[in-house]
Motif scaffolding. Structure first.
Motif, PDB file in Angstrom:
ATOM      1  N   VAL A 191      -2.496   4.243  -5.204  1.00  0.00           N
ATOM      2  CA  VAL A 191      -2.830   3.253  -4.185  1.00  0.00           C
ATOM      3  C   VAL A 191      -3.811   2.282  -4.826  1.00  0.00           C
ATOM      4  CG1 VAL A 191      -3.816   2.810  -1.908  1.00  0.00           C
ATOM      5  CG2 VAL A 191      -2.464   4.874  -2.300  1.00  0.00           C
ATOM      6  N   ASP A 192      -3.360   1.071  -5.037  1.00  0.00           N
ATOM      7  CA  ASP A 192      -4.166   0.027  -5.665  1.00  0.00           C
ATOM      8  C   ASP A 192      -4.352  -1.076  -4.630  1.00  0.00           C
ATOM      9  OD1 ASP A 192      -5.446  -1.773  -7.281  1.00  0.00           O
ATOM     10  OD2 ASP A 192      -3.923  -1.785  -8.864  1.00  0.00           O
ATOM     11  N   LYS A 217      -8.788   1.614  -6.820  1.00  0.00           N
ATOM     12  CA  LYS A 217      -7.562   2.329  -7.188  1.00  0.00           C
ATOM     13  C   LYS A 217      -7.791   3.839  -7.089  1.00  0.00           C
ATOM     14  CE  LYS A 217      -5.139   0.893 -10.728  1.00  0.00           C
ATOM     15  NZ  LYS A 217      -4.665   0.667 -12.129  1.00  0.00           N
ATOM     16  N   THR A 218      -6.845   4.520  -6.426  1.00  0.00           N
ATOM     17  CA  THR A 218      -6.873   5.973  -6.287  1.00  0.00           C
ATOM     18  C   THR A 218      -5.520   6.533  -6.687  1.00  0.00           C
ATOM     19  OG1 THR A 218      -8.329   5.710  -4.348  1.00  0.00           O
ATOM     20  CG2 THR A 218      -7.425   7.894  -4.748  1.00  0.00           C
ATOM     21  N   LEU A 250      -5.720   6.208   4.869  1.00  0.00           N
ATOM     22  CA  LEU A 250      -5.384   5.524   6.124  1.00  0.00           C
ATOM     23  C   LEU A 250      -4.404   4.383   5.869  1.00  0.00           C
ATOM     24  CD1 LEU A 250      -5.815   4.908   9.153  1.00  0.00           C
ATOM     25  CD2 LEU A 250      -7.778   3.506   8.480  1.00  0.00           C
ATOM     26  N   HIS A 251      -4.618   3.644   4.799  1.00  0.00           N
ATOM     27  CA  HIS A 251      -3.768   2.502   4.455  1.00  0.00           C
ATOM     28  C   HIS A 251      -2.313   2.922   4.281  1.00  0.00           C
ATOM     29  CE1 HIS A 251      -2.609  -1.337   2.773  1.00  0.00           C
ATOM     30  NE2 HIS A 251      -2.264  -0.779   1.618  1.00  0.00           N
ATOM     31  N   ILE A 252      -2.086   4.122   3.747  1.00  0.00           N
ATOM     32  CA  ILE A 252      -0.730   4.628   3.530  1.00  0.00           C
ATOM     33  C   ILE A 252      -0.152   5.178   4.842  1.00  0.00           C
ATOM     34  CG2 ILE A 252       0.619   6.357   2.235  1.00  0.00           C
ATOM     35  CD1 ILE A 252      -0.379   3.916   0.653  1.00  0.00           C
ATOM     36  N   GLY A 253      -1.019   5.371   5.829  1.00  0.00           N
ATOM     37  CA  GLY A 253      -0.547   5.911   7.105  1.00  0.00           C
ATOM     38  C   GLY A 253      -0.697   7.409   7.228  1.00  0.00           C
ATOM     39  N   HIS A 254      -1.506   8.015   6.326  1.00  0.00           N
ATOM     40  CA  HIS A 254      -1.725   9.457   6.350  1.00  0.00           C
ATOM     41  C   HIS A 254      -3.229   9.738   6.226  1.00  0.00           C
ATOM     42  CE1 HIS A 254       2.581  10.439   5.980  1.00  0.00           C
ATOM     43  NE2 HIS A 254       2.634   9.331   5.239  1.00  0.00           N
TER      44      HIS A 254
END
Length: 330
Positions: A191-192, A217-218, A250-254
């Motif tokens: 996730v960038d 970035k993670t 959260l950004h990914i929806g999880h």
């Protein structure tokens, strides 16, 4: 009602007690004496071994004669013990690595790393009271109050400078374990997304993905799936922004389970029902170059009982897909 006793002790080290640190030896022998007092009398030179002053980390040798001065010990049944002392005791048990240069701590959830924001104490204040003989003690990095796991502190200014340099160069490897809502997509491994810090009306800081934010970035890796209920993921920080893992999840929806800032409160109620009362985010490992030996050090922190019990309950109610790397923590 207080009962004051005065003691004067001379100890002779016999076979079987050698190689033990003097601070630990005195802590075991002088029942009722606070560890802070033991460090104080060692620092001031009141304790003598073979008529010489020693450091708290001095390792005993067979035949050593230890002189301990008159100590006033207060034994009390007064139940009004301060919360700070309870934190100090918990942190003493949470130390998982220590030498002359650094301390590695498995920070419990719910304890802030420093005082402020209405708190009179934190990890750094408590550890300074535990290590009064240590002239320098500072945080190398921070963890959120509700996040548990590896926290590193420096006992020398030179160590702090070297470790901060590694942080700036992103050469420290920080790996977290997080339990997230739902089934994490297998194709999302990075996730960038830039994060922008905002201040809410209650003066609480929060971050969100925004084009004007700082580069963040993670790396994510699925460790275990629990049907479609939740996923245990390993999260590795490439950058170190505030709330980075929480905001990226959260950004990914999880979102992370029981995240009061970024999570789904309705979904989290299910986990409270199985005994989870805290954010499921844990700093599992920290790898870095030792500031003195220059060797690579890996500090690992096991999950606490509450997090472990949560995973056991999930495994019982779902069929997980197991991975191997973090089995030692699960």
């Amino acid at each position: 009602m207080h009962n004051d006793i005065f003691s004067k002790n001379i100890f002779m080290i016999l076979p079987g007690f050698e190689e033990q640190r003097i601070d630990n030896f005195l802590h075991n022998k002088l029942k009722g004496v606070p560890r802070s007092m033991i460090y104080r009398i060692l620092r001031t030179g009141a304790v003598r071994i073979n008529k010489k002053r020693v450091k708290p980390w001095y390792k005993l040798q067979i035949g050593d004669e230890i002189y301990v001065p008159l100590i006033r010990t207060i034994r009390s049944k007064d139940a009004n013990l301060s919360k700070k002392m309870a934190v100090v005791t918990a942190l003493e048990d949470a130390i998982i690595y220590e030498d002359e240069y650094i301390i590695g701590l498995n920070k419990p959830s719910g304890i802030a790393v420093h005082g402020g924001s209405g708190l009179q104490y934190g990890v750094i204040e408590a550890l300074r009271s535990l290590r009064p003989a240590t002239e320098f003690l500072e945080l190398v990095h921070r963890l959120d109050r509700d996040t548990s796991g590896v926290l590193l502190l420096a006992k020398k200014r030179s160590s702090l400078r070297m470790l901060h340099e590694q942080l700036r160069e992103n050469s420290m490897e920080k790996n977290y374990l997080a339990l997230v809502q739902g089934r994490w997509p297998m194709h999302i491994k990075i996730v960038d997304a830039p994060l922008l810090k905002t201040i809410q009306c209650n003066h609480q800081s929060k971050v969100r993905v925004h084009q004007n934010g700082k580069p963040s970035k993670t790396l994510f890796q699925i460790k275990e799936n629990y049907a479609h209920i939740a996923t245990l993921v390993k999260a590795s920080l490439v950058t170190g922004r505030m709330h980075q893992i929480r905001a990226h999840a959260l950004h990914i929806g999880h979102p992370i389970i029981l995240d009061n800032l970024y999570g789904n409160s309705d979904f989290s109620k299910h986990f409270k029902g199985i005994g989870l009362q805290r954010l499921f985010l844990h700093a599992a490992t920290l790898s870095f170059i030792h500031p003195h030996t220059k060797k690579i050090i890996l500090i690992s922190a096991p999950l606490d009982k509450q997090l472990n019990n949560c995973l056991k309950r999930l495994r019982f109610s779902a069929t997980p897909v197991k991975c191997n790397q973090f089995n030692c923590f699960l």
